[in-house]
Design a protein around this motif. Structure first.
Motif, PDB file in Angstrom:
ATOM      1  N   ASP A 215       0.845  -1.188   0.000  1.00  0.00           N
ATOM      2  CA  ASP A 215       0.000   0.000   0.000  1.00  0.00           C
ATOM      3  C   ASP A 215       0.888   1.248   0.000  1.00  0.00           C
ATOM      4  N   PRO A 216       0.761   2.130  -0.990  1.00  0.00           N
ATOM      5  CA  PRO A 216       1.637   3.314  -1.056  1.00  0.00           C
ATOM      6  C   PRO A 216       1.556   4.191   0.186  1.00  0.00           C
ATOM      7  N   ASP A 217       0.425   4.139   0.905  1.00  0.00           N
ATOM      8  CA  ASP A 217       0.317   4.948   2.118  1.00  0.00           C
ATOM      9  C   ASP A 217       1.276   4.490   3.215  1.00  0.00           C
ATOM     10  N   LEU A 218       1.791   3.249   3.085  1.00  0.00           N
ATOM     11  CA  LEU A 218       2.714   2.734   4.092  1.00  0.00           C
ATOM     12  C   LEU A 218       4.155   3.187   3.860  1.00  0.00           C
ATOM     13  N   LEU A 219       4.435   3.639   2.660  1.00  0.00           N
ATOM     14  CA  LEU A 219       5.802   4.070   2.355  1.00  0.00           C
ATOM     15  C   LEU A 219       6.156   5.332   3.139  1.00  0.00           C
ATOM     16  N   PRO A 220       7.369   5.436   3.666  1.00  0.00           N
ATOM     17  CA  PRO A 220       7.726   6.597   4.487  1.00  0.00           C
ATOM     18  C   PRO A 220       7.990   7.862   3.681  1.00  0.00           C
ATOM     19  N   CYS A 221       8.119   7.741   2.359  1.00  0.00           N
ATOM     20  CA  CYS A 221       8.380   8.916   1.534  1.00  0.00           C
ATOM     21  C   CYS A 221       8.094   8.571   0.086  1.00  0.00           C
ATOM     22  N   THR A 222       8.146   9.575  -0.771  1.00  0.00           N
ATOM     23  CA  THR A 222       7.978   9.363  -2.203  1.00  0.00           C
ATOM     24  C   THR A 222       9.350   9.221  -2.867  1.00  0.00           C
TER      25      THR A 222
ATOM     26  N   ALA B  52      35.486  16.835   7.381  1.00  0.00           N
ATOM     27  CA  ALA B  52      34.634  17.986   7.110  1.00  0.00           C
ATOM     28  C   ALA B  52      34.116  17.991   5.671  1.00  0.00           C
ATOM     29  N   ARG B  53      34.742  17.219   4.793  1.00  0.00           N
ATOM     30  CA  ARG B  53      34.316  17.180   3.394  1.00  0.00           C
ATOM     31  C   ARG B  53      33.308  16.059   3.125  1.00  0.00           C
ATOM     32  N   SER B  54      32.951  15.338   4.158  1.00  0.00           N
ATOM     33  CA  SER B  54      31.973  14.260   4.006  1.00  0.00           C
ATOM     34  C   SER B  54      30.561  14.794   4.175  1.00  0.00           C
ATOM     35  N   VAL B  55      29.636  14.261   3.392  1.00  0.00           N
ATOM     36  CA  VAL B  55      28.230  14.644   3.478  1.00  0.00           C
ATOM     37  C   VAL B  55      27.484  13.811   4.515  1.00  0.00           C
ATOM     38  N   GLY B  56      28.195  12.869   5.149  1.00  0.00           N
ATOM     39  CA  GLY B  56      27.547  11.842   5.961  1.00  0.00           C
ATOM     40  C   GLY B  56      26.774  12.309   7.167  1.00  0.00           C
ATOM     41  N   ARG B  57      27.043  13.539   7.669  1.00  0.00           N
ATOM     42  CA  ARG B  57      26.302  14.018   8.837  1.00  0.00           C
ATOM     43  C   ARG B  57      25.480  15.263   8.510  1.00  0.00           C
ATOM     44  N   SER B  58      25.214  15.455   7.228  1.00  0.00           N
ATOM     45  CA  SER B  58      24.342  16.566   6.825  1.00  0.00           C
ATOM     46  C   SER B  58      22.901  16.255   7.225  1.00  0.00           C
ATOM     47  N   ALA B  59      22.065  17.270   7.220  1.00  0.00           N
ATOM     48  CA  ALA B  59      20.650  17.072   7.560  1.00  0.00           C
ATOM     49  C   ALA B  59      19.991  16.094   6.590  1.00  0.00           C
ATOM     50  N   GLN B  60      20.356  16.196   5.306  1.00  0.00           N
ATOM     51  CA  GLN B  60      19.761  15.288   4.308  1.00  0.00           C
ATOM     52  C   GLN B  60      20.176  13.840   4.567  1.00  0.00           C
ATOM     53  N   ALA B  61      21.458  13.625   4.884  1.00  0.00           N
ATOM     54  CA  ALA B  61      21.927  12.263   5.140  1.00  0.00           C
ATOM     55  C   ALA B  61      21.279  11.686   6.389  1.00  0.00           C
ATOM     56  N   THR B  62      21.103  12.513   7.394  1.00  0.00           N
ATOM     57  CA  THR B  62      20.451  12.053   8.624  1.00  0.00           C
ATOM     58  C   THR B  62      19.018  11.617   8.342  1.00  0.00           C
ATOM     59  N   GLU B  63      18.305  12.401   7.534  1.00  0.00           N
ATOM     60  CA  GLU B  63      16.935  12.024   7.194  1.00  0.00           C
ATOM     61  C   GLU B  63      16.902  10.756   6.351  1.00  0.00           C
ATOM     62  N   LEU B  64      17.862  10.611   5.454  1.00  0.00           N
ATOM     63  CA  LEU B  64      17.916   9.408   4.627  1.00  0.00           C
ATOM     64  C   LEU B  64      18.166   8.163   5.470  1.00  0.00           C
ATOM     65  N   ARG B  65      18.971   8.271   6.525  1.00  0.00           N
ATOM     66  CA  ARG B  65      19.200   7.113   7.405  1.00  0.00           C
ATOM     67  C   ARG B  65      17.890   6.669   8.046  1.00  0.00           C
ATOM     68  N   LEU B  66      17.074   7.615   8.467  1.00  0.00           N
ATOM     69  CA  LEU B  66      15.787   7.269   9.069  1.00  0.00           C
ATOM     70  C   LEU B  66      14.858   6.640   8.041  1.00  0.00           C
ATOM     71  N   LEU B  67      14.839   7.203   6.838  1.00  0.00           N
ATOM     72  CA  LEU B  67      13.964   6.662   5.801  1.00  0.00           C
ATOM     73  C   LEU B  67      14.402   5.261   5.386  1.00  0.00           C
ATOM     74  N   ALA B  68      15.705   5.045   5.280  1.00  0.00           N
ATOM     75  CA  ALA B  68      16.203   3.711   4.934  1.00  0.00           C
ATOM     76  C   ALA B  68      15.805   2.699   5.995  1.00  0.00           C
ATOM     77  N   ASP B  69      15.953   3.077   7.247  1.00  0.00           N
ATOM     78  CA  ASP B  69      15.564   2.189   8.337  1.00  0.00           C
ATOM     79  C   ASP B  69      14.068   1.879   8.282  1.00  0.00           C
ATOM     80  N   ASP B  70      13.260   2.895   7.990  1.00  0.00           N
ATOM     81  CA  ASP B  70      11.813   2.683   7.897  1.00  0.00           C
ATOM     82  C   ASP B  70      11.457   1.752   6.734  1.00  0.00           C
ATOM     83  N   MET B  71      12.164   1.883   5.614  1.00  0.00           N
ATOM     84  CA  MET B  71      11.846   1.014   4.469  1.00  0.00           C
ATOM     85  C   MET B  71      12.255  -0.434   4.741  1.00  0.00           C
ATOM     86  N   VAL B  72      13.390  -0.618   5.397  1.00  0.00           N
ATOM     87  CA  VAL B  72      13.792  -1.980   5.756  1.00  0.00           C
ATOM     88  C   VAL B  72      12.787  -2.577   6.739  1.00  0.00           C
TER      89      VAL B  72
END
Length: 413
Positions: A154-161, A185-205
């Protein structure tokens, strides 16, 4: 002493491996002390063919990108693509240029031709899409997992588009910035976008796991396993990028450990499907802690093999490999006081050694650690000889030119 050692030696054959081990394990790991030597890969190929034909092994897993490896598996099982294409696009670390890897893929395709799926052999990469010094964008794995779920739940269950994912990911160049290895300091790994992506990945798994009964009924095991692989890879890459941005002194040790954790998770997933021959550097498969110097710093971590061994116990076995010479890299005849030197004195060009019996034969004799003049070769650590289930010894790593010269002289190996 040579006579005592000779009593521990067998041919490098599937039957000898079976005699050496109490039982053939679900994961049989064959290490190598250096990369890029086709002599070692040809030995691996020979052993894998025997394990398939005599012992029911059905998968080979090598130290290569787990996602691009799917292209190789598709080719060997269904003929999708061409041999040239999969050698170019299906391997990481430059392994696709190896003549021995090409021969392996060609043999697997020929073996599978006309066979039902249950009798086919499978290929897997079990490394992440990364080197210790760099990591890929999580885009491919994240979008593939999202696409898999979007088509089945069900698409409503997906955490994002999909659009949200694309926006958060941004340019892949941000993720693959080469300077990030030495400058957090040149890594994107702790940016706001990366932090949100970690949560979304966890939700999809988590969503994929929660929908397991439905997905089992709706899909093939191959499709589900591939989705799980995408989930492991996405979360592993995002975790790796997060720690690339860490400025603490433990940063590099954590990164090498995280890479092997990704390897271990992939191996455990492969073990669920049946017997696997695993091939990688000894340092990724050994039971004891692995060590390396990087950037002038000594690092240590638990290898993928150590993690898998802790989980599987007797269903994991490790055969380390040691080499006598790599003359084209300046590694000449080993000293007689080393383990490699003792084995080099034997007449066999390659052999399988009972590591426990060899350690017993040596008794109180303490072989000297071998010192390699070339950084790309890691000699055997004699202190951990008995920690492996067996030792494969290859007398000489030969180049194509070496073999041509031997053939002209009528040398038989």
């Amino acid at each position: 002493m040579v006579t005592d050692i000779k009593d521990t030696v067998r041919a490098v054959e599937a039957a000898a491996v079976r005699e050496l081990l109490p039982a053939l394990p679900r994961l049989l790991a064959l290490g190598e002390p250096t990369h890029g030597e086709d002599t070692l890969l040809e030995l691996r190929n020979d052993l894998f063919r025997q394990l398939v034909e005599q012992e029911g092994y059905r998968t080979i897993a090598i130290e290569s990108d787990c996602v691009t490896g799917l292209l190789v598996d598709e080719y060997v099982t269904s003929g999708t693509g061409t041999l040239d294409e999969v050698m170019e696009r299906g391997f990481s670390h430059g392994w696709g240029t190896s003549a021995a890897n090409r021969a392996l893929v060609r043999w697997m395709r020929a073996h599978n031709e006309g066979r039902p799926a249950s009798g086919q052999v499978r290929f897997a990469g079990f490394d992440g899409p990364l080197e210790t010094a760099a990591a890929a964008s999580p885009r491919q794995s994240l979008t593939a997992l999202h696409g898999y779920l979007a088509a089945r739940v069900d698409p409503d269950l997906l955490p994002c588009t999909a659009e949200t994912l694309d926006h958060l990911l941004g340019s892949d160049d941000r993720w693959t910035e080469p300077g990030a290895m030495w400058d957090p300091a040149r890594s994107v790994g702790r940016s706001a976008q990366a932090t949100e992506l970690r949560l979304l990945a966890d939700d999809m798994v988590a969503l994929s796991d929660a929908q397991t009964p439905h997905l089992i009924a709706a899909d093939s095991r191959d499709e589900r396993d591939r989705a799980r692989l995408y989930g492991r890879t996405a979360t592993g890459l995002l975790r790796y990028h997060y720690w690339m941005a860490d400025p603490s002194p433990s940063r590099l040790s954590r990164l090498v450990g995280l890479r092997d954790l990704m390897m271990a998770e992939n191996l455990l997933a492969l073990a669920e499907r049946g017997r696997v021959l695993v091939h990688a550097h000894n340092s990724h498969l050994q039971r004891e802690k692995s060590t390396v110097r990087m950037g002038g710093m000594p690092l240590e971590w638990w290898s993928a093999g150590a993690i898998v061994n802790a989980r599987l116990g007797d269903e994991y076995a490790f055969l380390a490999t040691a080499l006598g010479t790599i003359r084209h890299q300046g590694v000449d005849t080993p000293g007689p006081d080393t383990v490699e030197g003792l084995l080099y004195a034997l007449p066999e060009d390659r052999c399988l050694v009972d590591a426990a019996r060899l350690a017993a034969a040596l008794g109180d004799t303490r072989p000297a650690p071998r010192v390699s003049p070339w950084f790309g070769y890691a000699p055997l650590d004699p202190a951990h000889l008995a920690d492996s289930d067996g030792l494969v010894f290859v007398k000489d790593a030969l180049t194509v030119g070496d073999r041509t010269d031997e053939a002209r002289r009528g040398v038989v190996r």
